[in-house]
Design a protein around this motif. Sequence first.
Motif, PDB file in Angstrom:
ATOM      1  N   VAL A  83       1.059  -0.674   0.083  1.00 12.40           N
ATOM      2  CA  VAL A  83       0.001  -0.160   0.073  1.00 12.40           C
ATOM      3  C   VAL A  83       1.683   1.228   0.008  1.00 12.40           C
ATOM      4  CG1 VAL A  83      -1.491  -1.134   1.098  1.00 12.40           C
ATOM      5  CG2 VAL A  83       0.041   0.082   2.789  1.00 12.40           C
ATOM      6  N   ALA A  84       1.867   1.073   0.494  1.00 10.70           N
ATOM      7  CA  ALA A  84       3.449   2.822   0.456  1.00 10.70           C
ATOM      8  C   ALA A  84       3.877   1.884  -0.724  1.00 10.70           C
ATOM      9  CB  ALA A  84       4.036   2.132   1.510  1.00 10.70           C
ATOM     10  N   LYS A  85       3.514   1.530  -1.514  1.00 11.64           N
ATOM     11  CA  LYS A  85       4.416   1.334  -2.912  1.00 11.64           C
ATOM     12  C   LYS A  85       3.667   0.852  -4.167  1.00 11.64           C
ATOM     13  CE  LYS A  85       8.992   0.444  -0.989  1.00 11.64           C
ATOM     14  NZ  LYS A  85      10.554   0.139  -0.686  1.00 11.64           N
ATOM     15  N   ASP A  86       3.139  -0.059  -4.421  1.00 16.84           N
ATOM     16  CA  ASP A  86       2.350  -0.540  -6.073  1.00 16.84           C
ATOM     17  C   ASP A  86       1.420   0.675  -5.907  1.00 16.84           C
ATOM     18  OD1 ASP A  86       4.964  -2.234  -6.291  1.00 16.84           O
ATOM     19  OD2 ASP A  86       4.028  -3.684  -4.336  1.00 16.84           O
ATOM     20  N   LEU A  87       0.678  -0.418  -4.610  1.00 18.19           N
ATOM     21  CA  LEU A  87      -1.176   0.437  -4.818  1.00 18.19           C
ATOM     22  C   LEU A  87      -0.678   1.698  -5.053  1.00 18.19           C
ATOM     23  CD1 LEU A  87      -4.237  -0.154  -5.152  1.00 18.19           C
ATOM     24  CD2 LEU A  87      -4.132   0.605  -2.450  1.00 18.19           C
ATOM     25  N   PRO A  88      -0.317   2.580  -4.803  1.00 15.55           N
ATOM     26  CA  PRO A  88       0.299   3.896  -5.508  1.00 15.55           C
ATOM     27  C   PRO A  88       0.512   4.754  -6.189  1.00 15.55           C
ATOM     28  CG  PRO A  88       0.617   4.307  -3.715  1.00 15.55           C
ATOM     29  CD  PRO A  88       0.805   3.125  -3.994  1.00 15.55           C
ATOM     30  N   TRP A  89       1.562   3.489  -7.496  1.00 19.74           N
ATOM     31  CA  TRP A  89       1.730   3.046  -9.040  1.00 19.74           C
ATOM     32  C   TRP A  89       0.732   3.242  -9.325  1.00 19.74           C
ATOM     33  CZ3 TRP A  89       1.812  -0.301 -12.302  1.00 19.74           C
ATOM     34  CH2 TRP A  89       2.962   0.846 -13.622  1.00 19.74           C
ATOM     35  N   LEU A  90      -0.427   1.796  -9.135  1.00 15.23           N
ATOM     36  CA  LEU A  90      -1.349   1.678  -9.886  1.00 15.23           C
ATOM     37  C   LEU A  90      -2.522   2.542 -10.261  1.00 15.23           C
ATOM     38  CD1 LEU A  90      -1.655  -1.877  -8.342  1.00 15.23           C
ATOM     39  CD2 LEU A  90      -1.253  -1.628 -11.156  1.00 15.23           C
ATOM     40  N   VAL A  97      -8.057  -1.514  -9.728  1.00 20.13           N
ATOM     41  CA  VAL A  97      -7.194  -2.960  -9.113  1.00 20.13           C
ATOM     42  C   VAL A  97      -7.981  -3.674  -8.170  1.00 20.13           C
ATOM     43  CG1 VAL A  97      -5.502  -3.544  -7.687  1.00 20.13           C
ATOM     44  CG2 VAL A  97      -4.938  -0.557  -8.724  1.00 20.13           C
ATOM     45  N   LEU A  98      -7.887  -5.253  -8.807  1.00 19.41           N
ATOM     46  CA  LEU A  98      -8.640  -5.871  -7.885  1.00 19.41           C
ATOM     47  C   LEU A  98      -7.490  -6.350  -6.988  1.00 19.41           C
ATOM     48  CD1 LEU A  98     -11.088  -7.710  -7.464  1.00 19.41           C
ATOM     49  CD2 LEU A  98     -10.684  -9.224  -9.514  1.00 19.41           C
ATOM     50  N   VAL A  99      -7.132  -6.082  -5.936  1.00 22.71           N
ATOM     51  CA  VAL A  99      -5.655  -7.099  -5.177  1.00 22.71           C
ATOM     52  C   VAL A  99      -6.755  -7.752  -4.602  1.00 22.71           C
ATOM     53  CG1 VAL A  99      -4.901  -6.225  -3.076  1.00 22.71           C
ATOM     54  CG2 VAL A  99      -5.739  -4.647  -4.090  1.00 22.71           C
ATOM     55  N   SER A 100      -5.333  -8.944  -5.541  1.00 22.22           N
ATOM     56  CA  SER A 100      -5.710 -10.079  -4.326  1.00 22.22           C
ATOM     57  C   SER A 100      -4.494 -10.115  -3.142  1.00 22.22           C
ATOM     58  CB  SER A 100      -4.775 -11.242  -5.463  1.00 22.22           C
ATOM     59  OG  SER A 100      -4.945 -12.771  -4.478  1.00 22.22           O
ATOM     60  N   ILE A 101      -5.727 -10.973  -1.911  1.00 19.71           N
ATOM     61  CA  ILE A 101      -4.948 -11.608  -0.897  1.00 19.71           C
ATOM     62  C   ILE A 101      -5.012 -12.349  -0.006  1.00 19.71           C
ATOM     63  CG2 ILE A 101      -5.548  -8.919  -0.050  1.00 19.71           C
ATOM     64  CD1 ILE A 101      -7.826  -9.864   1.612  1.00 19.71           C
ATOM     65  N   ALA A 102      -3.830 -12.831   0.654  1.00 20.87           N
ATOM     66  CA  ALA A 102      -4.257 -14.080   1.727  1.00 20.87           C
ATOM     67  C   ALA A 102      -3.817 -13.805   2.626  1.00 20.87           C
ATOM     68  CB  ALA A 102      -3.304 -15.070   0.594  1.00 20.87           C
ATOM     69  N   GLY A 103      -3.844 -15.303   3.666  1.00 17.62           N
ATOM     70  CA  GLY A 103      -3.462 -14.848   5.055  1.00 17.62           C
ATOM     71  C   GLY A 103      -2.713 -17.200   5.459  1.00 17.62           C
ATOM     72  N   ASN A 104      -2.151 -16.967   6.288  1.00 21.39           N
ATOM     73  CA  ASN A 104      -1.747 -18.460   6.970  1.00 21.39           C
ATOM     74  C   ASN A 104      -3.117 -18.391   7.687  1.00 21.39           C
ATOM     75  OD1 ASN A 104       0.639 -18.265   5.515  1.00 21.39           O
ATOM     76  ND2 ASN A 104       1.459 -16.908   7.407  1.00 21.39           N
ATOM     77  N   THR A 105      -4.109 -17.580   7.862  1.00 16.18           N
ATOM     78  CA  THR A 105      -5.143 -17.779   9.003  1.00 16.18           C
ATOM     79  C   THR A 105      -6.233 -17.200   8.951  1.00 16.18           C
ATOM     80  OG1 THR A 105      -4.956 -16.315  10.715  1.00 16.18           O
ATOM     81  CG2 THR A 105      -3.513 -18.486  11.037  1.00 16.18           C
ATOM     82  N   ALA A 106      -7.387 -17.354   8.712  1.00 18.08           N
ATOM     83  CA  ALA A 106      -8.721 -16.884   8.702  1.00 18.08           C
ATOM     84  C   ALA A 106      -8.522 -15.686   8.786  1.00 18.08           C
ATOM     85  CB  ALA A 106      -9.831 -17.194   9.526  1.00 18.08           C
ATOM     86  N   GLY A 107      -7.596 -15.174  10.329  1.00 13.76           N
ATOM     87  CA  GLY A 107      -7.874 -14.028  11.168  1.00 13.76           C
ATOM     88  C   GLY A 107      -6.680 -12.849   9.655  1.00 13.76           C
TER      89      GLY A 107
END
Length: 320
Positions: A83-90, A97-107
Amino acid sequence: MVVDMSVTFTGRTLPNPVMTASGCAANGRELHRFFDVSTLGAFVTKTVMMDARSGRGTPRMAETASGMLNSIGLQGPGIRAFVAKDLPWLKSVGARVLVSIAGNTAGEFADVARVLADSDAFDCVVGVEVNISCPNVANRGLVFACDPLASGKVVALVREQLPRDVPIFAKLTPDVTDIVSIADAAVKSGATGLTMINTLLGMVIDTDLLRPQLGGITGGLSGPSIRPVAVRALWQVTAAMREGRVQRVPLIGVGGVRTGRDALELIAAGATCVQVGTATFNDPTAPQRVLTELCELAASHGVDRITDLVGIAHDRMVLP
């Protein structure tokens, strides 16, 4: 004949249905050297997690017949760097932008979504793709999208962290017995759309060294070889929606799209939008070329709008 290529989902209108696929175009700068990424319906980012991640050991990629295996391991700098570098550039180049997110746990999925929603450039985000096709570390490596309850929990937690008008697309794996049940669980938990499909789990053995070719042993199979699986998954979920077994939501089709004709096949099966992924490795202009070819094909079918072709194959089945 000029065809209206715009598509609308959950209140968001895109100029056309073609997107990149997560992980195949980094976060935009690399692909932007070949064409303006803002000309696509949306740019889908590489999946981003909470913390920086080095990924899996090498070798990470292996060529297969009509495709490839990758075992990257969701390498990335983490959501705060994103969010500091890539999203502002886009945002600066006008990309949706469709941001793909993931996590090791649901939380952790929820934590990533919260940081994203609080970012200064969030207004260029047209949706969030929730990559539930990754392993659940808290449950001994079970893939979230293989279990309806786990899928639903992740989607519900992410939904709580995002504004209500921001679409959520749950990305499903084909490595399940009944993809319709997973789709139903995701939608009931707050997903406003679905992305189908993620890569299939595969493996290659080096027959000279007689050992696994990938450092991580298994990897995700992508490319033309999986397109029939994507078509099948889209068909099954669309049919379930038409029959009232699953609430109707827009679908994003992905898997082996190299040409406009490939994209049209996914649309005819039920996809509103399509993503181009592996094809960009040997043709960086593939997403733009697919869009051009899709426009020409739509015109050849005599429709006024590309959306007239969404799910059309269901109305043209050859009855026994």
